[in-house]
Design an enzyme around this catalytic site. Structure first.
Site, PDB file in Angstrom:
ATOM      1  N   SER A 152       0.870  -1.165   0.000  1.00  0.00           N
ATOM      2  CA  SER A 152       0.000   0.000   0.000  1.00  0.00           C
ATOM      3  C   SER A 152       0.914   1.224   0.000  1.00  0.00           C
ATOM      4  O   SER A 152       1.849   1.311  -0.786  1.00  0.00           O
ATOM      5  CB  SER A 152      -0.937  -0.038   1.204  1.00  0.00           C
ATOM      6  OG  SER A 152      -1.747   1.114   1.265  1.00  0.00           O
ATOM      7  N   TYR A 166      -5.519   7.764  -6.788  1.00  0.00           N
ATOM      8  CA  TYR A 166      -4.444   6.959  -6.211  1.00  0.00           C
ATOM      9  C   TYR A 166      -4.789   6.616  -4.765  1.00  0.00           C
ATOM     10  O   TYR A 166      -4.667   5.465  -4.326  1.00  0.00           O
ATOM     11  CB  TYR A 166      -3.117   7.713  -6.288  1.00  0.00           C
ATOM     12  CG  TYR A 166      -1.933   6.940  -5.740  1.00  0.00           C
ATOM     13  CD1 TYR A 166      -1.480   5.794  -6.382  1.00  0.00           C
ATOM     14  CD2 TYR A 166      -1.264   7.367  -4.602  1.00  0.00           C
ATOM     15  CE1 TYR A 166      -0.389   5.084  -5.889  1.00  0.00           C
ATOM     16  CE2 TYR A 166      -0.173   6.673  -4.103  1.00  0.00           C
ATOM     17  CZ  TYR A 166       0.260   5.535  -4.756  1.00  0.00           C
ATOM     18  OH  TYR A 166       1.341   4.837  -4.252  1.00  0.00           O
ATOM     19  N   LYS A 170      -5.461   2.864  -3.030  1.00  0.00           N
ATOM     20  CA  LYS A 170      -4.686   2.395  -1.883  1.00  0.00           C
ATOM     21  C   LYS A 170      -5.568   2.235  -0.637  1.00  0.00           C
ATOM     22  O   LYS A 170      -5.379   1.284   0.137  1.00  0.00           O
ATOM     23  CB  LYS A 170      -3.521   3.348  -1.600  1.00  0.00           C
ATOM     24  CG  LYS A 170      -2.430   3.316  -2.670  1.00  0.00           C
ATOM     25  CD  LYS A 170      -1.826   1.925  -2.828  1.00  0.00           C
ATOM     26  CE  LYS A 170      -0.615   1.937  -3.743  1.00  0.00           C
ATOM     27  NZ  LYS A 170      -0.043   0.572  -3.944  1.00  0.00           N
TER      28      LYS A 170
END
Length: 299
Positions: A152, A166, A170
């Site tokens: 991660s 993004y 994650k």
């Protein structure tokens, strides 16, 4: 909540590792480290196998194969090819889900294709590989168990302007990994570790980073995303960030130390401090709304 990683994990001396995204950065560093361990077996994957030419040929313990995490058929083919290469009793001991890239820029200008491709790679790719790995790890009666590292980021816990999709990918990896980790029967001894590095010196200006088109409404110097961009640029010039080799060493240490595996592994002072600060701030927010949250009930 169901406990996770309840037993100490003991890495076999001839462990088999599968790593995604080995063409550069963290994936390349981990693959290089494992390839230096003579008894370990390595399945190094990349969308383009020619990018794995830094690994030696002719070593039966090193298998290089194509794997595009956005395509289910590619994931299945890679697992089948690895099983065929290593033969009967093929068992994965460690899987590192590293494949991914950063999509940054102004959220209003992001296209449907850009956003879907980002989530497809970061989240669904990780989910596909992990699901196949769990199936392999739990089925062996004589060699059951394993360790799955889902790479991660600090960005999986702390959100900053200009990286909305993004962060979405994650954050999804974090929640999904926690849930799946709690599904594992203790007898399977399948362990999960969510790795959360801060800045890492990778090929962030190459194929590992994509940008949305600039949006005219967000171009003023005082816009939060522009301020962050300037700060990051200065940090890069000053050489800030962890070396990929340091991330590789941390991952190997967790796998090989013979102790319980932490579910979360922040890496780097920046990640540790910012995550701690966020959690402390969240606790303060909880206290501030305690009366409203209680809705007449005692907390």
């Amino acid at each position: 909540m169901n406990p996770v990683n309840t037993k100490a994990y003991n890495l076999p001396p001839d462990a088999t590792w599968l790593i995604t995204g080995c063409s550069s950065g963290i994936g390349r560093a981990i693959a290089t480290l494992i390839a230096s361990k003579p008894q370990h077996r390595l399945i190094a994957t990349a969308r383009d196998p020619s990018s794995l030419d830094y690994l030696p040929d002719g070593n039966p313990n090193i298998f290089k194969t194509a794997l595009d995490v956005t395509k289910p058929e590619s994931v299945n083919a890679a697992f089948s090819a690895a099983a065929e290469h290593f033969g009967d009793g093929f068992h994965l001991d460690v899987v590192v889900n590293n494949a991914g890239y950063s999509l940054s820029g102004d959220t209003e200008s992001a296209t449907e294709e850009e956003t879907h491709q980002e989530i497809e790679t970061l989240f669904f790719g990780t989910a596909r590989v992990t699901t196949k790995a769990v199936e392999n790890m739990r089925q062996s009666e004589t060699h059951r168990g394993g360790l799955i590292f889902n790479i991660s980021s600090l960005a999986g816990l702390c959100a900053f302007p200009g990286h909305a999709y993004y962060h979405a990918g994650k954050f999804a990896v974090e929640g999904w990994s926690e849930s799946v980790a709690r599904e594992m029967h203790p007898d399977w001894n399948i362990n999960f570790c969510i790795v959360e590095p801060g800045g890492v010196k990778t090929n962030f200006e190459g194929h590992s980073k994509a940008h949305t088109a600039p949006h005219p409404a967000y171009q003023a110097p005082g816009t939060p995303a522009r301020i962050l961009e300037k700060y990051v640029e200065q940090g890069i010039k000053l050489g800030m960030g962890m070396e990929p080799a340091a991330v590789a060493e941390a991952v190997y240490t967790i796998a090989s130390r013979g102790e319980k595996v932490p579910l979360h592994l922040p890496l780097g002072a920046t990640a540790w401090n910012l995550i701690k600060s966020k959690l402390e701030g969240f606790l303060a927010e909880l206290e501030a709304v305690k009366g409203i949250s209680a809705m007449g009930a005692e907390l």
